[in-house]
Scaffold this motif. Structure first.
Motif, short mmCIF file in Angstrom:
data_model
loop_
_atom_site.label_atom_id
_atom_site.label_comp_id
_atom_site.label_asym_id
_atom_site.label_seq_id
_atom_site.Cartn_x
_atom_site.Cartn_y
_atom_site.Cartn_z
N PRO A 1 14.81 -18.91 37.94
CA PRO A 1 13.73 -19.68 38.64
C PRO A 1 14.15 -19.74 40.28
O PRO A 1 14.75 -19.37 40.55
CB PRO A 1 13.50 -21.51 38.18
CG PRO A 1 15.17 -21.67 38.11
CD PRO A 1 15.13 -20.09 37.59
N SER B 1 11.21 -13.37 39.06
CA SER B 1 11.12 -13.88 38.04
C SER B 1 9.48 -14.76 38.26
O SER B 1 9.10 -15.17 39.79
CB SER B 1 11.86 -15.91 37.78
OG SER B 1 11.10 -15.50 36.45
N LEU C 1 8.47 -17.14 36.58
CA LEU C 1 9.23 -18.84 37.29
C LEU C 1 9.08 -19.13 38.27
O LEU C 1 10.34 -19.05 39.29
CB LEU C 1 10.27 -18.73 36.03
CG LEU C 1 10.28 -20.56 35.93
CD1 LEU C 1 9.47 -21.74 35.42
CD2 LEU C 1 11.51 -21.26 34.97
N ARG C 2 8.62 -19.88 39.18
CA ARG C 2 8.03 -19.67 40.17
C ARG C 2 7.40 -20.79 40.96
O ARG C 2 6.34 -21.08 40.06
CB ARG C 2 8.19 -18.33 41.10
CG ARG C 2 6.40 -18.08 41.28
CD ARG C 2 6.62 -16.85 42.23
NE ARG C 2 7.84 -15.38 41.78
CZ ARG C 2 8.05 -14.44 42.27
NH1 ARG C 2 7.39 -14.44 43.93
NH2 ARG C 2 8.60 -13.44 42.29
N HIS C 3 7.81 -20.94 42.29
CA HIS C 3 7.03 -22.76 42.92
C HIS C 3 7.57 -22.31 44.16
O HIS C 3 7.87 -21.66 44.92
CB HIS C 3 8.15 -24.21 43.09
CG HIS C 3 9.19 -24.28 40.99
ND1 HIS C 3 8.51 -24.51 40.17
CD2 HIS C 3 10.14 -23.77 41.32
CE1 HIS C 3 8.96 -24.84 39.29
NE2 HIS C 3 10.33 -24.56 39.70
#
Length: 306
Positions: free
Chosen positions: A196, A221, A223-225
């Motif tokens: 992440p 990724s 999957l990142r914020h």
């Protein structure tokens, strides 16, 4: 094609761009919307160019940006002349619009503003924008100066090197252990592509640049914020939401405290920063440039041209 640029038409175009619509510009100028429309059309006929895109809000075209820059410089020179002549309004403070990236704003830029002599009576209007995009605000004439990553001056602007902001790949100890192999000995390049990641916003690609440089493959990724403040970004990384590229000056105390761990000792990404400003003989702008250059020299890493 007529070569003159009537000042009332130039000022009207600037009002439309600043206000966003023809109706709002008419209100600001105390004329009818029809008069605003006719002035803009007349100016377009004189220049032989389309100067505005009729959207909401309206936007200047590439040719329109040239006229807007001229209009802003004209307004600045008129204010200076009024001040020197002692005309009414000369006691008003001078407003400087500046574009600056979030990480500079959170680290070294505000101390630079504080160093500008108070006797100049300046008001700063800051526009936060990624350093790769601040030059666009200069081209549009929206700001008078900007911290940019480009050494190529915008038309009508001067440029000087400020230094290098180094970004380090870091994570919280828990995130590094769970996702990035700090306890298993697995090479970082084999794991980082699926770990992440925290990014500033969708324009922030520095994390992907680091992954590509490390692995020779694609970016980080999915999957990142996205955390669009400099302080919030660091808090998210320190909280274990994912790894991220953090400015060295902000990472240092957290590394010492053990809240962050380095992911690749001796590796990072260096982003050169430059100061671009309008070419105007304008003391306030010169004082700002000197303060910015001085504080950047004390804070940033020296670059080849700085």
């Amino acid at each position: 094609m007529m070569t003159e640029l009537p000042l009332d038409q130039v000022r009207t175009l600037l009002a439309v761009v600043d206000e966003g619509t023809f109706d709002a510009a008419a209100t600001a100028l105390h004329v009818t919307p029809s008069a605003v429309s006719q002035r803009v059309k007349s100016l377009e006929q004189r220049t032989g160019r389309v100067l505005l895109t009729r959207t909401k809000p309206v936007r200047p075209t590439e040719s329109g940006e040239i006229v807007v820059r001229f209009a802003r410089r004209l307004a600045r020179l008129e204010r200076d002349a009024r001040t020197e002549l002692g005309m009414s309004g000369s006691g008003e403070p001078t407003r400087l619009s500046v574009a600056v990236n979030a990480d500079s704003l959170a680290t070294w830029f505000l101390p630079a503003l504080a160093r500008v002599p108070g006797g100049l009576r300046l008001c700063f209007e800051l526009r936060r924008e990624d350093e790769d995009h601040t030059a666009a605000l200069l081209r549009e004439g929206t700001v008078m100066a900007a911290v940019t990553s480009s050494p190529d001056p915008v038309a009508g602007c001067s440029v000087r090197a400020l230094g290098i902001m180094r970004y380090l790949p870091v994570a919280s100890p828990g995130c590094a252990e769970q996702w990035l192999g700090t306890t298993t000995g697995t090479p970082l390049r084999e794991l980082i592509g699926s770990a992440p990641v925290v990014a500033f916003d969708r324009n922030d690609d520095i994390q992907d640049d680091f992954v590509r440089a490390l692995t020779g493959g694609t970016g980080g990724s999915a999957l990142r914020h996205f955390v669009p403040t400099s302080e919030g970004f660091i808090d998210a990384v320190a909280a274990g939401m994912g790894w991220g590229m953090v400015p060295e000056v902000q990472a240092a105390p957290l590394l010492r405290a053990g809240r962050l761990v380095p992911l690749a000792s001796g590796r990072g990404i260096d982003v050169p920063l430059f100061w671009q400003q309008w070419k105007l003989d304008f003391p306030a702008l010169g004082a700002l440039a000197e303060a910015v250059t001085a504080v950047a020299g004390e804070t940033l890493r020296p670059g080849p041209a700085s």
